[in-house]
Design an enzyme around this catalytic site. Structure first.
Site, PDB file in Angstrom:
ATOM      1  N   LYS A  13      25.193  -4.021  -0.586  1.00  0.00           N
ATOM      2  CA  LYS A  13      26.667  -3.931  -0.694  1.00  0.00           C
ATOM      3  C   LYS A  13      27.252  -3.168   0.487  1.00  0.00           C
ATOM      4  O   LYS A  13      28.451  -2.941   0.560  1.00  0.00           O
ATOM      5  CB  LYS A  13      27.047  -3.184  -1.976  1.00  0.00           C
ATOM      6  CG  LYS A  13      26.584  -3.845  -3.245  1.00  0.00           C
ATOM      7  CD  LYS A  13      27.086  -3.017  -4.433  1.00  0.00           C
ATOM      8  CE  LYS A  13      26.498  -3.497  -5.739  1.00  0.00           C
ATOM      9  NZ  LYS A  13      26.746  -2.523  -6.807  1.00  0.00           N
ATOM     10  N   ARG A  37      11.178   3.966   3.505  1.00  0.00           N
ATOM     11  CA  ARG A  37      10.761   3.053   4.584  1.00  0.00           C
ATOM     12  C   ARG A  37      11.977   2.229   4.979  1.00  0.00           C
ATOM     13  O   ARG A  37      12.715   1.738   4.126  1.00  0.00           O
ATOM     14  CB  ARG A  37       9.657   2.126   4.099  1.00  0.00           C
ATOM     15  CG  ARG A  37       9.404   0.988   5.071  1.00  0.00           C
ATOM     16  CD  ARG A  37       8.154   0.245   4.771  1.00  0.00           C
ATOM     17  NE  ARG A  37       6.993   1.061   5.079  1.00  0.00           N
ATOM     18  CZ  ARG A  37       5.753   0.570   5.133  1.00  0.00           C
ATOM     19  NH1 ARG A  37       5.541  -0.700   4.923  1.00  0.00           N
ATOM     20  NH2 ARG A  37       4.742   1.353   5.418  1.00  0.00           N
ATOM     21  N   ARG A  85       0.799  -1.217   0.000  1.00  0.00           N
ATOM     22  CA  ARG A  85       0.000   0.000   0.000  1.00  0.00           C
ATOM     23  C   ARG A  85       0.832   1.267   0.000  1.00  0.00           C
ATOM     24  O   ARG A  85       0.637   2.143  -0.822  1.00  0.00           O
ATOM     25  CB  ARG A  85      -0.814   0.043   1.291  1.00  0.00           C
ATOM     26  CG  ARG A  85      -2.248   0.178   1.175  1.00  0.00           C
ATOM     27  CD  ARG A  85      -2.800  -0.415   2.438  1.00  0.00           C
ATOM     28  NE  ARG A  85      -1.959  -1.536   2.858  1.00  0.00           N
ATOM     29  CZ  ARG A  85      -2.121  -2.758   2.433  1.00  0.00           C
ATOM     30  NH1 ARG A  85      -3.087  -3.051   1.630  1.00  0.00           N
ATOM     31  NH2 ARG A  85      -1.325  -3.717   2.822  1.00  0.00           N
ATOM     32  N   THR A  86       1.732   1.354   0.947  1.00  0.00           N
ATOM     33  CA  THR A  86       2.400   2.642   1.125  1.00  0.00           C
ATOM     34  C   THR A  86       3.228   2.984  -0.108  1.00  0.00           C
ATOM     35  O   THR A  86       3.132   4.079  -0.654  1.00  0.00           O
ATOM     36  CB  THR A  86       3.254   2.626   2.407  1.00  0.00           C
ATOM     37  OG1 THR A  86       2.412   2.239   3.474  1.00  0.00           O
ATOM     38  CG2 THR A  86       3.839   3.980   2.709  1.00  0.00           C
ATOM     39  N   HIS A 143       4.905   6.472  11.537  1.00  0.00           N
ATOM     40  CA  HIS A 143       4.410   6.280  10.167  1.00  0.00           C
ATOM     41  C   HIS A 143       3.504   7.471   9.845  1.00  0.00           C
ATOM     42  O   HIS A 143       2.287   7.344   9.777  1.00  0.00           O
ATOM     43  CB  HIS A 143       3.639   4.956  10.098  1.00  0.00           C
ATOM     44  CG  HIS A 143       3.344   4.478   8.715  1.00  0.00           C
ATOM     45  ND1 HIS A 143       3.446   5.280   7.600  1.00  0.00           N
ATOM     46  CD2 HIS A 143       2.948   3.273   8.271  1.00  0.00           C
ATOM     47  CE1 HIS A 143       3.119   4.570   6.537  1.00  0.00           C
ATOM     48  NE2 HIS A 143       2.804   3.348   6.908  1.00  0.00           N
TER      49      HIS A 143
HETATM   50  C1  NCD Z   1       1.286  -0.412   8.335  1.00  0.00           C
HETATM   51  C2  NCD Z   1       2.779  -0.315   8.552  1.00  0.00           C
HETATM   52  O1  NCD Z   1       3.549  -0.538   7.613  1.00  0.00           O
HETATM   53  O2  NCD Z   1       3.158   0.009   9.657  1.00  0.00           O
HETATM   54  N1  NCD Z   1       0.947  -0.666   7.008  1.00  0.00           N
HETATM   55  C3  NCD Z   1       0.779   0.363   6.145  1.00  0.00           C
HETATM   56  O3  NCD Z   1       1.662   1.143   5.908  1.00  0.00           O
HETATM   57  N2  NCD Z   1      -0.430   0.539   5.633  1.00  0.00           N
HETATM   58  C4  NCD Z   1       0.634  -1.347   9.245  1.00  0.00           C
HETATM   59  C5  NCD Z   1       1.147  -2.749   9.323  1.00  0.00           C
HETATM   60  O4  NCD Z   1       2.075  -3.141   8.606  1.00  0.00           O
HETATM   61  O5  NCD Z   1       0.600  -3.473  10.134  1.00  0.00           O
END
Ligand code: NCD
Length: 306
Positions: free
Chosen positions: A80, A101, A51-52, A129
């Site tokens: 590396k 991320r 999703r993200t 997040h």
């Molecule tokens: C969340 C995350 O990555 O923290 N997911 C997301 O970004 N929608 C929640 C999760 O992974 O549980």
């Protein structure tokens, strides 16, 4: 130049502006279709995501821009041994903005210190997040019409769930928000959130174990998955993973207008039988995530659309 590491990097007024912009994008998507022509976003994902990452990419494509990046540490120079500081210096030559991320708390912050382009924290370990929080705020504001005067239940893995930590930080700034923290003893929110965020703001909150005890009073229920990847041993995860399962029977105890949110991915914590309940808003939430990321990209790139 601005970065986004935590929801607190924006004042409440600035957040409102981003949410207003996201609502305008929702209402008039065509107006924004070329706002980022010629611009590029780099998605630097050292940890799995669907999703993200894709919602950042969809957001930039909707604005007329393009995307580049990687979706796992193995497929980047991190394998590396390259540092995030060096990676972001390189990426600054290729793209106009980056979303990162990383499994390590603070890695996007370290990158931002050496970056020549805005960096967005797209999730750092069990810490924060912020763009999920923007998504959650937009969903709550759109479906409830307000961000104040609400009772919100946060349920599941409150210890490792970074979406919960960020959402609490953002919501304590609105008047009369009551928190009910629903988790097993072992997965309670970290002390820094309890003391520095809830305590310092003199916020009303309650910690309970049974979802049934809390659900009748809630305006919103925010379900989360048990964060398997942050457990040190498999046995503990297996013991915890099905601690909560929201089903039709539990939904019958809730207010008729209580909204159910979930950052996704869902594992077992919401039974699929709840998906058809009009109060289930977790797939709508995904759509709001794209609008809000479009608004964020425009804001950080200082692009104005008249
Ligand atoms: C969340 C995350 O990555 O923290 N997911 C997301 O970004 N929608 C929640 C999760 O992974 O549980």
């Amino acid at each position: 130049m601005r970065h986004l590491m935590s929801p607190l990097d924006f004042t409440v007024e600035e957040l409102d502006k981003v949410l207003d912009l996201a609502a305008d994008i929702e209402a008039n998507p065509k107006k924004y279709a070329h706002a980022c022509d010629g611009k590029k976003i780099a998605t630097l994902f050292y940890e799995p995501s669907t999703r993200t990452r894709l919602s950042f990419e969809a957001a930039m494509l909707n604005l007329g821009g393009s995307v580049l990046g990687f979706s796992s540490a193995d497929s980047s120079s991190a394998a590396k041994g390259e540092s995030v500081s060096d990676t972001i210096r390189v990426i600054s030559c290729y793209a106009d903005i980056a979303a990162m991320r990383h499994p390590k708390e603070g890695a996007p912050l370290v990158a931002s210190l050496k970056s020549r382009i805005p960096v967005i924290n797209a999730g750092d370990g069990g810490h924060q997040h912020p763009t999920q929080t923007l998504t959650d705020l937009m969903t709550i504001r759109s479906l409830k019409g307000r961000l104040d005067n609400i009772t919100i239940g946060l349920c599941g893995d409150l210890k490792f769930g970074r979406t919960v930590h960020s959402l609490i930080e953002a919501l304590v700034r609105y008047p009369n928000v009551k928190f009910v923290l629903i988790s097993p003893e072992e997965l309670r929110i970290p002390d820094y959130v309890r003391e520095d965020v809830l305590g310092k703001n003199h916020q009303e909150f309650r910690e309970v174990t049974r979802l049934e005890d809390a659900i009748p009073e809630l305006d919103l229920l925010y379900m989360t998955r048990v964060q398997k990847e942050r457990f040190f041993n498999e046995e503990d995860y297996v013991r915890m993973k099905d601690f909560y399962i929201l089903d039709k029977q539990k939904m019958s105890l809730a207010k008729p207008d209580m909204i159910v949110l979930h950052p996704l991915p869902r594992v077992n914590e919401i039974s699929t039988e709840v998906d058809d309940d009009p109060r289930a808003a977790y797939f709508k939430q995904v759509q709001y995530g794209v609008y809000v990321r479009m608004a964020l990209i425009l804001t950080l790139l200082e692009v104005e659309v008249c």
